[in-house]
Design an enzyme around this catalytic site. Structure first.
Site, PDB file in Angstrom:
ATOM      1  N   LYS A 271     -27.148 -21.549  -0.514  1.00  0.00           N
ATOM      2  CA  LYS A 271     -28.591 -22.062  -0.631  1.00  0.00           C
ATOM      3  C   LYS A 271     -29.700 -20.966  -0.986  1.00  0.00           C
ATOM      4  O   LYS A 271     -29.406 -19.882  -0.572  1.00  0.00           O
ATOM      5  CB  LYS A 271     -28.940 -22.844   0.856  1.00  0.00           C
ATOM      6  CG  LYS A 271     -28.181 -24.143   1.138  1.00  0.00           C
ATOM      7  CD  LYS A 271     -28.527 -24.623   2.545  1.00  0.00           C
ATOM      8  CE  LYS A 271     -27.833 -25.664   3.099  1.00  0.00           C
ATOM      9  NZ  LYS A 271     -28.011 -26.911   2.244  1.00  0.00           N
ATOM     10  N   ARG A 345     -19.503 -33.520   5.411  1.00  0.00           N
ATOM     11  CA  ARG A 345     -18.754 -34.679   5.303  1.00  0.00           C
ATOM     12  C   ARG A 345     -17.191 -34.057   5.624  1.00  0.00           C
ATOM     13  O   ARG A 345     -16.069 -34.999   5.733  1.00  0.00           O
ATOM     14  CB  ARG A 345     -19.121 -35.410   3.948  1.00  0.00           C
ATOM     15  CG  ARG A 345     -18.993 -34.404   2.834  1.00  0.00           C
ATOM     16  CD  ARG A 345     -19.373 -35.126   1.513  1.00  0.00           C
ATOM     17  NE  ARG A 345     -20.871 -34.783   1.658  1.00  0.00           N
ATOM     18  CZ  ARG A 345     -21.579 -35.009   0.464  1.00  0.00           C
ATOM     19  NH1 ARG A 345     -21.279 -35.964  -0.391  1.00  0.00           N
ATOM     20  NH2 ARG A 345     -22.963 -34.965   0.676  1.00  0.00           N
TER      21      ARG A 345
HETATM   22  N1  BES Z   1     -27.051 -29.512   5.855  1.00  0.00           N
HETATM   23  C1  BES Z   1     -27.272 -29.813   4.899  1.00  0.00           C
HETATM   24  C2  BES Z   1     -28.253 -31.142   4.536  1.00  0.00           C
HETATM   25  C3  BES Z   1     -29.808 -30.801   5.028  1.00  0.00           C
HETATM   26  C4  BES Z   1     -30.596 -30.447   4.077  1.00  0.00           C
HETATM   27  C5  BES Z   1     -29.954 -31.121   6.345  1.00  0.00           C
HETATM   28  C6  BES Z   1     -31.858 -30.282   4.482  1.00  0.00           C
HETATM   29  C7  BES Z   1     -31.353 -30.826   6.748  1.00  0.00           C
HETATM   30  C8  BES Z   1     -32.365 -30.699   5.868  1.00  0.00           C
HETATM   31  C9  BES Z   1     -26.128 -30.573   4.047  1.00  0.00           C
HETATM   32  O1  BES Z   1     -24.901 -29.838   4.322  1.00  0.00           O
HETATM   33  C10 BES Z   1     -26.165 -30.398   2.453  1.00  0.00           C
HETATM   34  O2  BES Z   1     -26.025 -29.175   2.023  1.00  0.00           O
HETATM   35  N2  BES Z   1     -26.101 -31.245   1.763  1.00  0.00           N
HETATM   36  C11 BES Z   1     -26.292 -31.042   0.330  1.00  0.00           C
HETATM   37  C12 BES Z   1     -25.217 -32.018  -0.361  1.00  0.00           C
HETATM   38  C13 BES Z   1     -25.139 -31.857  -1.819  1.00  0.00           C
HETATM   39  C14 BES Z   1     -24.409 -30.381  -2.041  1.00  0.00           C
HETATM   40  C15 BES Z   1     -24.094 -33.020  -2.333  1.00  0.00           C
HETATM   41  C16 BES Z   1     -27.752 -31.797  -0.002  1.00  0.00           C
HETATM   42  O3  BES Z   1     -27.984 -32.507   0.703  1.00  0.00           O
HETATM   43  O4  BES Z   1     -28.293 -30.935  -0.873  1.00  0.00           O
HETATM   44 ZN    ZN Z   2     -24.718 -27.832   3.437  1.00  0.00          ZN
END
Ligand code: BES
Ligand code: ZN
Ligand code: ZN
Length: 497
Positions: A271, A345
């Site tokens: 990230k 997931r």
């Molecule tokens: N933990 C994150 C989602 C999240 C984002 C929680 C902001 C709280 C605040 C999750 O694991 C994630 O990174 N999801 C990605 C999915 C994508 C790669 C398809 C996302 O939401 O960008």
């Molecule tokens: Zn994630």
């Protein structure tokens, strides 16, 4: 700590009394108090509007050092949430003033339209949530700000007995919420999976709930290939916490699954700086499930409740999961990894399919900080509900309104599964495009729930906050604990199972 009591206002001495006031009207008929309310309402700076606050000192007639008048708004429009916020505001101000005790006046019976039991519960919830500070990591100086040690809710003598159990139950439900908050606020290095697992075990043993902790060898044997894939990059091995409350004579089983990524760096799909900031909160689903189980231990309902908390840390390293890897999940379905940041997931896939197979539940719910897309869709304060079962969605929505942990149903279009196709495996963990990401995530999960009646609640927005709310402070919010307790254990819940 919190007590429902009656008291003679003309006799007893008080440090602080919180007095709820409506616009143009007193909601208390106690003679001395109501004339003070009239005085307050005659001042230009206080109208009794929602959120108004007026502090008066050593006021005649009543032996209180301070009176905190707090506005509830129009008398006909007062809702439970206004009472929560009123009590919270009084408690917050008392803390700011360096106080240790408050007494909160209950509106007179019949003054508001709401049922009496809901009024008491709301005031107690607001007061107790506002009284919670997370100070484990503060130095000595800052710890001088202390929560109140005594909160009284003052009510007519003939109502005390009838409402005592309501007050106690409200306090219990808040305890689970505060537990979840603390878990979420804890720094990620101090809650790696093994540590977090023992933290949960310790807390649940206090309320006589048995907990089993599965380590990575157990998980390999159980076939949790998707979850173990996520854990590969971290030096901290995975754990699965299973809390089983199984009372004699239970005829129904509820399985609760919570996403427990103790830190989500994204993995090799690392990230960016902004995205990393709040990712200690990526275990808020597991924290909420632990909070609910804690309450279950005290409430002792007559249904079996199983809490399943898959715990991993998502890290990049030479051993990390790669984009392009294929994992074999517990159900046997193979998953091609299109993005290592869609790890929630993956761990839920194993936990859900194992939960469905092992317990054949009458109801299975999962809570997860699953997608940024859900926050884009609904904002930071509202969670997404995903389920093919409309009645279940409605029951969740209903409870969400009652406890003011807001949720909104989002779609799970069947044909959207086409976007989760993989060239070489049974399914991909991300869609071929980025639109409607919260729904694709839910569709992915739906492949692993078997025949269970199931709903997924995406709490990515409301689980964590950086600002002060009415009764939340920066950090974990404990979102979901009051929601699920209302849905599963409140007589007025519209859930049937
Ligand atoms: N933990 C994150 C989602 C999240 C984002 C929680 C902001 C709280 C605040 C999750 O694991 C994630 O990174 N999801 C990605 C999915 C994508 C790669 C398809 C996302 O939401 O960008
Ligand atoms: Zn994630
Ligand atoms: Zn995540």
């Amino acid at each position: 700590m919190i007590m429902l009591k009656s008291a003679d206002l003309s006799r007893r001495r008080f440090a602080n009394i919180v007095v709820p006031v409506c616009e143009k009207s007193s909601v208390t008929s106690e003679a001395k108090l109501s004339s003070l309310v009239d005085d307050a309402l005659s001042l230009p700076e206080f109208e009794g509007a929602r959120g108004d606050l007026l502090v008066r000192y050593a006021t005649g007639g009543i032996k209180a050092e301070r009176l905190l008048f707090i506005g509830l708004g129009r008398v006909k429009q007062v809702e439970e949430e206004d009472l929560r916020q009123m009590a919270a505001k009084g408690v917050r101000r008392a803390i700011e003033l360096g106080q240790s005790k408050v007494a909160i006046i209950m509106p007179d019976k019949g003054a508001l339209k709401l049922p009496r039991s809901r009024q008491v519960a709301a005031i107690i919830e607001g007061a107790l949530m506002a009284n919670h500070l997370f100070q484990n990591y503060r130095g000595k100086e800052a710890r001088k700000v202390k929560p109140l040690t005594e909160i009284e809710v003052l009510i007519a003598r003939n109502e005390v007995n009838r409402l005592r159990s309501v007050a106690e139950k409200a306090a219990i439900v808040v305890a689970g919420t505060l537990l979840a908050r603390d878990f979420v606020s804890t720094p990620p290095a101090d809650k790696v999976p093994a540590t977090f697992a023992t933290m949960v075990e310790k807390k649940l043993s206090e309320v006589a709930i048995s907990v089993e902790i599965k380590d990575d060898e157990d998980l390999a044997q159980m076939g949790f290939g998707a979850m173990l894939g996520v854990a590969m990059g971290s030096d901290s091995p995975a754990r699965l916490v299973v809390a089983d409350y199984n009372p004699a004579g239970a005829t129904k089983t509820v399985v609760l699954v919570g996403k427990g990524v103790t830190y989500d760096s994204g993995g090799l799909n690392l990230k960016p700086a902004e995205g990393l900031k709040d990712m200690k909160s990526d275990m808020a689903g597991a924290a909420a499930v632990a909070g609910v189980l804690y309450n279950v231990g005290v409430l002792r309902p007559d249904v079996r409740v199983v809490g399943i908390m898959p715990l991993v840390e998502n890290m990049p390293s030479g051993r990390a999961l790669r984009v392009g890897d294929v994992l074999t999940s517990h159900s046997g379905t193979t998953i091609e990894v299109g993005n290592t940041d869609a790890e929630g997931r993956l761990i839920l896939a194993d936990a859900l399919s194992w939960g469905a197979e092992t317990y054949a539940p009458d109801l299975m719910l999962d809570m997860a900080t699953l997608t940024g897309a859900c926050v884009v869709a609904l904002g930071q304060d509202i969670a997404g509900i995903f389920t093919p079962d409309e009645k279940l969605a409605r029951a969740i929505k209903n409870s969400s309104e009652r406890v003011f942990e807001r949720c909104w149903p989002l779609p799970m279009p069947e044909d959207g599964k086409a976007y989760l196709k993989s060239d070489i495996a049974d399914i991909a963990n991300v869609a071929s495009h980025r639109w409607g990401g919260a729904s694709t995530a839910a569709l992915f999960l739906s492949e692993f729930v078997g025949k269970s009646r199931w709903a997924h609640i995406d709490i990515a927005g409301p689980a964590f906050t950086r600002k002060n709310g009415s009764y939340t402070r920066p950090g974990g919010t404990g979102f979901g604990v009051r929601l699920l307790c209302d849905l599963l254990f409140d007589e007025e819940s519209t859930l049937k199972f």
